[in-house]
Structures are given as structure tokens and as C-alpha cells.
Design a protein around this motif. Structure first.
Motif, PDB file in Angstrom:
ATOM      1  N   GLN A   1       0.842  -1.177   0.000  1.00 52.16           N
ATOM      2  CA  GLN A   1       0.000   0.000   0.000  1.00 52.16           C
ATOM      3  C   GLN A   1       0.893   1.247   0.000  1.00 52.16           C
ATOM      4  O   GLN A   1       1.647   1.486   0.936  1.00 52.16           O
ATOM      5  CB  GLN A   1      -0.891   0.011   1.257  1.00 52.16           C
ATOM      6  CG  GLN A   1      -1.861   1.151   1.330  1.00 52.16           C
ATOM      7  CD  GLN A   1      -3.098   0.881   0.498  1.00 52.16           C
ATOM      8  OE1 GLN A   1      -3.231  -0.196  -0.095  1.00 52.16           O
ATOM      9  NE2 GLN A   1      -3.974   1.853   0.423  1.00 52.16           N
ATOM     10  N   VAL A   2       0.790   2.032  -1.069  1.00 56.30           N
ATOM     11  CA  VAL A   2       1.599   3.231  -1.166  1.00 56.30           C
ATOM     12  C   VAL A   2       0.975   4.335  -0.314  1.00 56.30           C
ATOM     13  O   VAL A   2      -0.227   4.564  -0.356  1.00 56.30           O
ATOM     14  CB  VAL A   2       1.702   3.701  -2.624  1.00 56.30           C
ATOM     15  CG1 VAL A   2       2.424   5.043  -2.706  1.00 56.30           C
ATOM     16  CG2 VAL A   2       2.430   2.657  -3.463  1.00 56.30           C
ATOM     17  N   GLN A   3       1.811   4.998   0.463  1.00 60.32           N
ATOM     18  CA  GLN A   3       1.363   6.121   1.279  1.00 60.32           C
ATOM     19  C   GLN A   3       2.269   7.314   1.056  1.00 60.32           C
ATOM     20  O   GLN A   3       3.493   7.164   0.947  1.00 60.32           O
ATOM     21  CB  GLN A   3       1.374   5.759   2.761  1.00 60.32           C
ATOM     22  CG  GLN A   3       0.243   4.852   3.198  1.00 60.32           C
ATOM     23  CD  GLN A   3       0.143   4.749   4.703  1.00 60.32           C
ATOM     24  OE1 GLN A   3       1.150   4.564   5.382  1.00 60.32           O
ATOM     25  NE2 GLN A   3      -1.063   4.851   5.230  1.00 60.32           N
ATOM     26  N   LEU A   4       1.664   8.481   0.985  1.00 59.94           N
ATOM     27  CA  LEU A   4       2.405   9.735   0.871  1.00 59.94           C
ATOM     28  C   LEU A   4       2.058  10.590   2.079  1.00 59.94           C
ATOM     29  O   LEU A   4       0.881  10.859   2.321  1.00 59.94           O
ATOM     30  CB  LEU A   4       2.037  10.478  -0.412  1.00 59.94           C
ATOM     31  CG  LEU A   4       2.244   9.741  -1.731  1.00 59.94           C
ATOM     32  CD1 LEU A   4       1.854  10.613  -2.900  1.00 59.94           C
ATOM     33  CD2 LEU A   4       3.684   9.278  -1.867  1.00 59.94           C
ATOM     34  N   VAL A   5       3.062  10.998   2.809  1.00 60.13           N
ATOM     35  CA  VAL A   5       2.845  11.811   4.002  1.00 60.13           C
ATOM     36  C   VAL A   5       3.472  13.181   3.775  1.00 60.13           C
ATOM     37  O   VAL A   5       4.695  13.296   3.638  1.00 60.13           O
ATOM     38  CB  VAL A   5       3.452  11.143   5.252  1.00 60.13           C
ATOM     39  CG1 VAL A   5       3.244  12.035   6.474  1.00 60.13           C
ATOM     40  CG2 VAL A   5       2.828   9.773   5.476  1.00 60.13           C
ATOM     41  N   GLU A   6       2.615  14.186   3.732  1.00 64.02           N
ATOM     42  CA  GLU A   6       3.064  15.561   3.492  1.00 64.02           C
ATOM     43  C   GLU A   6       3.162  16.322   4.802  1.00 64.02           C
ATOM     44  O   GLU A   6       2.416  16.072   5.742  1.00 64.02           O
ATOM     45  CB  GLU A   6       2.075  16.266   2.567  1.00 64.02           C
ATOM     46  CG  GLU A   6       1.944  15.621   1.209  1.00 64.02           C
ATOM     47  CD  GLU A   6       0.627  15.911   0.553  1.00 64.02           C
ATOM     48  OE1 GLU A   6       0.519  15.746  -0.667  1.00 64.02           O
ATOM     49  OE2 GLU A   6      -0.318  16.305   1.271  1.00 64.02           O
ATOM     50  N   SER A   7       4.067  17.278   4.821  1.00 61.43           N
ATOM     51  CA  SER A   7       4.202  18.128   6.001  1.00 61.43           C
ATOM     52  C   SER A   7       4.816  19.460   5.587  1.00 61.43           C
ATOM     53  O   SER A   7       5.367  19.583   4.497  1.00 61.43           O
ATOM     54  CB  SER A   7       5.078  17.463   7.058  1.00 61.43           C
ATOM     55  OG  SER A   7       6.374  17.219   6.547  1.00 61.43           O
ATOM     56  N   GLY A   8       4.674  20.446   6.477  1.00 62.16           N
ATOM     57  CA  GLY A   8       5.343  21.726   6.267  1.00 62.16           C
ATOM     58  C   GLY A   8       4.450  22.888   5.918  1.00 62.16           C
ATOM     59  O   GLY A   8       4.927  24.028   5.824  1.00 62.16           O
ATOM     60  N   GLY A   9       3.172  22.640   5.711  1.00 61.00           N
ATOM     61  CA  GLY A   9       2.276  23.750   5.395  1.00 61.00           C
ATOM     62  C   GLY A   9       2.044  24.644   6.605  1.00 61.00           C
ATOM     63  O   GLY A   9       2.478  24.343   7.709  1.00 61.00           O
ATOM     64  N   GLY A  10       1.375  25.765   6.370  1.00 62.80           N
ATOM     65  CA  GLY A  10       1.078  26.665   7.472  1.00 62.80           C
ATOM     66  C   GLY A  10       0.662  28.036   6.996  1.00 62.80           C
ATOM     67  O   GLY A  10       0.400  28.249   5.810  1.00 62.80           O
ATOM     68  N   LEU A  11       0.608  28.953   7.963  1.00 66.19           N
ATOM     69  CA  LEU A  11       0.231  30.333   7.699  1.00 66.19           C
ATOM     70  C   LEU A  11       1.468  31.218   7.811  1.00 66.19           C
ATOM     71  O   LEU A  11       2.153  31.187   8.850  1.00 66.19           O
ATOM     72  CB  LEU A  11      -0.823  30.783   8.715  1.00 66.19           C
ATOM     73  CG  LEU A  11      -1.171  32.281   8.740  1.00 66.19           C
ATOM     74  CD1 LEU A  11      -1.797  32.710   7.420  1.00 66.19           C
ATOM     75  CD2 LEU A  11      -2.106  32.576   9.899  1.00 66.19           C
ATOM     76  N   VAL A  12       1.764  31.968   6.751  1.00 67.26           N
ATOM     77  CA  VAL A  12       2.901  32.873   6.761  1.00 67.26           C
ATOM     78  C   VAL A  12       2.485  34.203   6.163  1.00 67.26           C
ATOM     79  O   VAL A  12       1.457  34.310   5.496  1.00 67.26           O
ATOM     80  CB  VAL A  12       4.107  32.310   5.977  1.00 67.26           C
ATOM     81  CG1 VAL A  12       4.633  31.043   6.632  1.00 67.26           C
ATOM     82  CG2 VAL A  12       3.733  32.060   4.524  1.00 67.26           C
ATOM     83  N   GLN A  13       3.340  35.202   6.376  1.00 70.69           N
ATOM     84  CA  GLN A  13       3.095  36.522   5.800  1.00 70.69           C
ATOM     85  C   GLN A  13       3.757  36.625   4.424  1.00 70.69           C
ATOM     86  O   GLN A  13       4.692  35.878   4.122  1.00 70.69           O
ATOM     87  CB  GLN A  13       3.651  37.598   6.726  1.00 70.69           C
ATOM     88  CG  GLN A  13       2.935  37.673   8.063  1.00 70.69           C
ATOM     89  CD  GLN A  13       3.364  38.871   8.881  1.00 70.69           C
ATOM     90  OE1 GLN A  13       4.387  39.504   8.598  1.00 70.69           O
ATOM     91  NE2 GLN A  13       2.594  39.215   9.895  1.00 70.69           N
TER      92      GLN A  13
END
Length: 114
Positions: A1-13
């Protein structure tokens, strides 16, 4: 089962930076292409950047000179360094990999607002 785990998003100016990561696991075959796409509210999903296993890159005109895509083949991980962010970069960012077929991540929200 292929899984992709994303990270690093957020709120910036505006003018600030973010770095997105996407780690793929469960792949049986080599990952030919890794990339990032984004979808803003009310708009279609669009390509941001892609990178091949050999390191060839492709960017949307709107991000050239500001975003940099890279990958670590040993870790099956792709990164997107996003500098000089603009409000129009606000979107959900999706990771995509291509082996024998395509797989998508769940998406990570990037919001650029003052």
C-alpha cells in the motif's frame, strides 16, 4: 500500500518562506517522477513543480525563481522550498508520485496572508 505523508504547510506573511516535504512509502517500483501541485479555492488543480529520478526539474511560470523542488531518492522524499511567498500562492498543496501509476498525497494547506 503506497502512502504519501506531506508536512510543512502553514500560515505565513507575504515575503516569508515555507518548506514542504512528502515522504513516500510502500512503493515496489522506482519512482520516476515526484511533484507538487496546488489547488486554490474555486480553481482547478495546477502543476507547481516536478522532478525526475535523474534530477530534471520543471516549474510553473508563476513560481520560477521563487520555488525550488528537490528529492532524496534514498528516502523517497520530495521537498518544495518556497521563498518570497505571495498571497496568490495560497492553496492546498498536493504531492504526487509516478511509478507504474500515479499516487496523490492528502494535501497540506499553505496560507499567505498579512
Amino acid at each position: 500500500q503506497v502512502q504519501l505523508v506531506e508536512s510543512g504547510g502553514g500560515l505565513v506573511q507575504p515575503g516569508e518562506f515555507l518548506r514542504l516535504s512528502c515522504a513516500a512509502s510502500g512503493t515496489t517500483f522506482p519512482i520516476a517522477i515526484m511533484g507538487w501541485y496546488r489547488q486554490a479555492p474555486g480553481k482547478q488543480r495546477e502543476l507547481v513543480a516536478t522532478i525526475t529520478s535523474g534530477g530534471s526539474t520543471n516549474y510553473a511560470d508563476s513560481v520560477k525563481g521563487r520555488f525550488t523542488i528537490s528529492r532524496d531518492n534514498a528516502k523517497n522524499t520530495v521537498y518544495l522550498q518556497m521563498n518570497s511567498l505571495k498571497p496568490e500562492d495560497t492553496a492546498v498543496y498536493y504531492c504526487k508520485i509516478v511509478t507504474l501509476r500515479s499516487y496523490w498525497g492528502q494535501g497540506t494547506q499553505v496560507t499567505v496572508s498579512s
